[in-house]
Design a protein around this motif. Sequence first.
Motif, mmCIF file in Angstrom:
data_model
loop_
_atom_site.group_PDB
_atom_site.id
_atom_site.type_symbol
_atom_site.label_atom_id
_atom_site.label_comp_id
_atom_site.label_asym_id
_atom_site.label_seq_id
_atom_site.Cartn_x
_atom_site.Cartn_y
_atom_site.Cartn_z
ATOM 1 N N ASN A 1 74.475 -55.831 3.238
ATOM 2 C CA ASN A 1 75.639 -55.483 3.374
ATOM 3 C C ASN A 1 76.085 -56.008 4.455
ATOM 4 N N THR B 1 80.824 -47.444 -2.686
ATOM 5 C CA THR B 1 79.483 -47.096 -2.887
ATOM 6 C C THR B 1 79.055 -46.613 -4.362
ATOM 7 N N THR C 1 73.656 -42.604 -0.790
ATOM 8 C CA THR C 1 72.193 -42.324 -0.409
ATOM 9 C C THR C 1 72.114 -40.738 -0.527
ATOM 10 N N ASP D 1 78.641 -51.478 -2.471
ATOM 11 C CA ASP D 1 77.131 -51.180 -2.113
ATOM 12 C C ASP D 1 76.309 -50.330 -3.161
ATOM 13 N N ALA E 1 73.073 -50.453 -3.147
ATOM 14 C CA ALA E 1 71.688 -50.503 -2.782
ATOM 15 C C ALA E 1 70.827 -49.658 -3.444
ATOM 16 N N TYR E 2 71.382 -48.342 -3.467
ATOM 17 C CA TYR E 2 70.477 -47.224 -4.124
ATOM 18 C C TYR E 2 70.802 -47.435 -5.851
HETATM 19 C C1 LIG Z 1 69.479 -47.365 1.185
HETATM 20 C C2 LIG Z 1 70.866 -47.732 1.079
HETATM 21 C C3 LIG Z 1 71.170 -48.818 2.222
HETATM 22 C C4 LIG Z 1 70.457 -49.356 3.183
HETATM 23 O O1 LIG Z 1 69.435 -50.134 2.461
HETATM 24 P P1 LIG Z 1 68.122 -50.531 3.304
HETATM 25 O O2 LIG Z 1 67.431 -51.307 2.289
HETATM 26 O O3 LIG Z 1 67.463 -49.148 3.525
HETATM 27 O O4 LIG Z 1 68.216 -51.081 4.529
HETATM 28 C C5 LIG Z 1 72.637 -49.108 2.249
HETATM 29 N N1 LIG Z 1 73.504 -48.482 1.300
HETATM 30 C C6 LIG Z 1 73.079 -47.471 0.463
HETATM 31 C C7 LIG Z 1 74.097 -46.879 -0.415
HETATM 32 C C8 LIG Z 1 71.591 -47.177 0.538
HETATM 33 O O5 LIG Z 1 71.073 -46.201 -0.475
#
Ligand SMILES: *Cc1c(COP(=O)(O)O)cnc(C)c1O
Length: 463
Positions: free
Chosen positions: A126, A194, A198, A223, A225-226
């Motif tokens: 990010n 997002t 998270t 984002d 990530a999850y």
């Molecule tokens: C986990 C997460 C992050 C951060 O990622 P890391 O791998 O823990 O550094 C950022 N954004 C979202 C939505 C996440 O769930």
Amino acid sequence: MDLRRWTSTAIDAYQEWADGFGPFEPHPSLVVSEKRFTEAFGAFADRLHDNYPFFHPRYAGQMLKPPHPAAIAGYLAALQINPNNHALDGGPATARMEKEVVAQLATMFGFGEHLGHLTTSGTIANLEALFVARESHPGLGVAYSADSHYTHARMCHLLGVEGHSVPTTGDGRMDLGALEELLARGRIGTVVLTAGTTGLGAVDPVHEALALRERYGVRLHVDAAYGGFFTLLADVPPEDGGVDPEPWRAIAHCDSVVVDPHKHGLQPYGCGAVLYRDPAVGRHFAHDSPYTYFTSDELHLGEISLECSRAGAAAAALWLTFRLLPPTPDGLGAVLRPGRRAALRWASLLTRSEVLVPYQPPQLDIVTYLPRLAEPALSAIGRVSSDIMARGMSDKEDPVFLATYAVTGTALRERGHTVTIDAARGSILRSVLMKPESEAYLDRLHARIEDLAAVSIDGGYPS
Ligand SMILES: *Cc1c(COP(=O)(O)O)cnc(C)c1O
């Protein structure tokens, strides 16, 4: 899959390759006796037991689970070589594997042409996307929802750009009306959406935000990530664990996306990814380090990344995993579906429960819930929730491991809960059902938490 067999195969595969280069004497400074190793390892193994059983379905707390055996074997095999994916010459094989897995991720998101690479984490991925955002829209700020990951505000601070928090609606998604008011003031260059928060697993309306990009000329960064791998469930019927397809399909039209294979991609920590739809953003990374190797005309991964050294083993583990469980609806998608189905079924069990109530309907595989109190005050909800969690975790016979989630009284009311607001914040319970095994275990888990809740509610806590 027999992990013992595949880890020893990984060691043999390395040794066979290494032996081809002929024998040499290991330096005496590195030699330790078997006896000393045995002692040290014994102490070490004992220390490791101070952990929670992330692998077991009775662990239904944070987003934690062990990697797939294929990832462990792949990581171990490459780890012995210890390639560094900052440059092609740091490890040609794993650098190529990285390009291949990144291309698979790009296909998953519907990116055709793309630029991207793995990172050490979602945070760094990010950070890089926001760095590119700043370079592309200099002098303008970044907007993200109040429920977005806390590192967005931190990284804006680091990058020296203004970060703006946008309120969420009563389901944890970004309020696009509020976003538009902010965009109309002309100070925003990039919006972070997002796809799977998270805390709640809420999915911002990416598809509706596309129109705002046209109207205000902003960049859209997702984002995921999850949640990124839930893209694989966009075409699955809801009763089989499908998700609302529109936000996922819209990612294909956004400017960049981040996904963490170390969350839902079965990988060990140290594996995030960032992808850009326009490869021309690579120009922001131009560098001319005298330390990097240039024996090839191919693009060096280190030239399009903020990080230098990165584990080639992380790319190896993901590559081998994707060989077996590719990022397709029937591959990795089949691993995510049971958790999603479990979340939906649990929400309906919670709705009918006499002692628990769901906080809001799950949008992915994260379930949030709270005790059903006769006279619910925010402080009492928090006390009873914490008591349920503490008693569940300390039970020796039949433990369950849950997490808590901080909420305000207003957030509870927005979701239709009656609450006396006697504190600024309270906590409720949260369970991430990211293991497919959670589906078969759900009835046991629910019954156990109901038992705990019944006792905690009766246990002298003012309700
Ligand atoms: C986990 C997460 C992050 C951060 O990622 P890391 O791998 O823990 O550094 C950022 N954004 C979202 C939505 C996440 O769930």
